[in-house]
Design a protein around this motif. Structure first.
Motif, PDB file in Angstrom:
ATOM      1  N   SER A 135      36.611  42.690  51.286  1.00  0.00           N
ATOM      2  CA  SER A 135      37.339  43.561  52.226  1.00  0.00           C
ATOM      3  C   SER A 135      36.450  44.680  52.749  1.00  0.00           C
ATOM      4  N   LEU A 136      35.424  45.057  51.993  1.00  0.00           N
ATOM      5  CA  LEU A 136      34.522  46.118  52.430  1.00  0.00           C
ATOM      6  C   LEU A 136      33.657  45.666  53.600  1.00  0.00           C
ATOM      7  N   ASP A 162      44.574  50.763  47.861  1.00  0.00           N
ATOM      8  CA  ASP A 162      43.993  49.980  48.955  1.00  0.00           C
ATOM      9  C   ASP A 162      45.025  49.638  50.015  1.00  0.00           C
ATOM     10  N   GLU A 168      32.662  45.911  41.450  1.00  0.00           N
ATOM     11  CA  GLU A 168      34.031  46.182  41.864  1.00  0.00           C
ATOM     12  C   GLU A 168      34.647  47.258  40.971  1.00  0.00           C
ATOM     13  N   HIS A 183      38.556  51.013  41.445  1.00  0.00           N
ATOM     14  CA  HIS A 183      38.105  49.810  42.143  1.00  0.00           C
ATOM     15  C   HIS A 183      37.351  50.190  43.416  1.00  0.00           C
ATOM     16  N   SER A 184      36.179  49.597  43.598  1.00  0.00           N
ATOM     17  CA  SER A 184      35.432  49.828  44.839  1.00  0.00           C
ATOM     18  C   SER A 184      36.246  49.424  46.053  1.00  0.00           C
ATOM     19  N   SER A 185      36.983  48.306  45.945  1.00  0.00           N
ATOM     20  CA  SER A 185      37.755  47.833  47.091  1.00  0.00           C
ATOM     21  C   SER A 185      38.861  48.807  47.466  1.00  0.00           C
ATOM     22  N   ALA A 190      37.790  40.735  45.957  1.00  0.00           N
ATOM     23  CA  ALA A 190      38.306  41.888  46.700  1.00  0.00           C
ATOM     24  C   ALA A 190      37.202  42.660  47.408  1.00  0.00           C
ATOM     25  N   LEU A 191      35.966  42.566  46.916  1.00  0.00           N
ATOM     26  CA  LEU A 191      34.850  43.274  47.548  1.00  0.00           C
ATOM     27  C   LEU A 191      34.605  42.811  48.980  1.00  0.00           C
TER      28      LEU A 191
END
Length: 343
Positions: free
Chosen positions: A211-212, A103, A199, A160-162, A208-209
């Protein structure tokens, strides 16, 4: 606002980057923290934004030999990855660390692209452009869309999705600057569709999600609203937001409450045009903001005590950014009222 800017400026180093905090534990330079810390200067007339990115480009140029290796061969051991944390003079540290943080690379690429679109002189030379291309090639070699990493919180190694979303945003942001095969973005977007709204495998929702939504804007409005609903209903607390359920960092019987959760939520709602909700989270930010602007990293779980990482540059920057949005929204509202008065 001036107090917050003064606090942020106190953490700026002569080379243009920022320490995460003046505390003993955080007096280092993280790529991620630096890119978030300098965001308040993205639309300003000063040169802080580009100077920060120039310092990071110089850092990547110093370790270009390492990037070269891992544009062809996937890193395996933590130290082989592009490091996430450095000394104040931007040198690698030998202390073992979870450096697999895709990231932070995506964020850097994204920040470079948006700086150019703001008219900032981000690219100084062919060498800078060469580094951008190699960072793209590094993410391609990693196959970032299916590569487990330490994520934003530098912890559990999983997909991680983020992290995937940050890379998608970064690649899109510099798509006109360097050569990016279309499949690199397409595979990341496909992975996000499979992963979200989770996530990761171990975490249904995670701070952290956000941030998307802000700053990246890589999810649909419906998905953004789902993420916000999950975060506010599951993670929001008195002094901010916990990062995820079961977080052990500064856990005092309950999960630690991270202060930048409030301004981050406000920025996300502002991105969706929900000014009333943005203002609500600005009021919550004010409630935990010390008069001198030294907003801490977190409040120790189960207590009303902040930890020693005070101020946290990332949190201070988030507060500045939300305050600016609130003030801009109020100005627009007043101008509309004046317009209607004339009709």
């Amino acid at each position: 606002m001036k107090a917050l800017h003064d606090v942020l400026e106190s953490m700026r180093l002569p080379n243009g980057t920022y320490i995460a905090s003046p505390s003993q534990d955080y007096s280092y330079v993280w790529i991620r923290d630096v890119c978030y810390a300098v965001l308040p200067y993205l639309t300003s007339n000063c040169d802080r934004y580009q100077k920060t990115y120039h310092a990071l480009l110089d850092l990547f140029l110093r370790y270009e030999w390492k990037i070269d290796i891992h544009t062809k061969k996937k890193p395996v051991l933590p130290y082989e990855y592009i490091h996430a944390r450095y000394s104040k003079d931007l040198m690698e540290l030998t202390v073992p660390w979870g450096h697999a943080q895709n990231d932070s690379i995506g964020l850097f690429l994204w920040g470079t692209g948006v700086g150019i679109r703001q008219g900032k002189p981000m690219i100084r030379s062919d060498a800078d452009r060469r580094i951008l291309q190699k960072l793209v090639d590094y993410l391609a070699c990693l196959e970032y869309w299916q590569e487990p990493d330490n994520g934003m919180w530098e912890e559990t190694v999983e997909i991680h999705s983020s992290s995937v979303g940050a890379c998608v945003a970064g690649l899109k942001s510099i798509n006109m600057l360097v050569d990016i095969p279309a499949h690199l973005i397409e595979k990341g977007e496909a992975a996000l569709r499979q992963l979200l709204p989770r996530e990761s495998f171990s975490k249904q929702t995670d701070l952290a999600l956000l941030s998307l939504i802000y700053p990246f804007g890589v999810v649909s409005r419906n998905m953004a609203q789902r993420i916000l609903e999950d975060v506010t209903s599951t993670l929001e607390r008195k002094f901010g937001c916990i990062r995820y359920l079961g977080d052990r960092y500064y856990n005092g019987g309950r999960e630690a409450e991270w202060c930048f959760g409030f301004p981050w939520l406000g920025l996300c709602y502002s991105m969706l045009g929900e000014d009333r909700k943005a203002h609500e989270y600005w009021e919550k930010t004010i409630s935990i903001l010390p008069e001198d602007g030294t907003i801490p990293e977190l409040y120790i779980g189960g207590t009303d005590r902040p930890n020693g990482n005070k101020p946290l540059a990332w949190a201070v920057a988030m507060a500045i950014l939300l305050q600016e949005r609130i003030e801009q929204s109020a100005t627009v509202g007043k101008n509309r009222e004046k317009m209607y008065d004339k009709i």
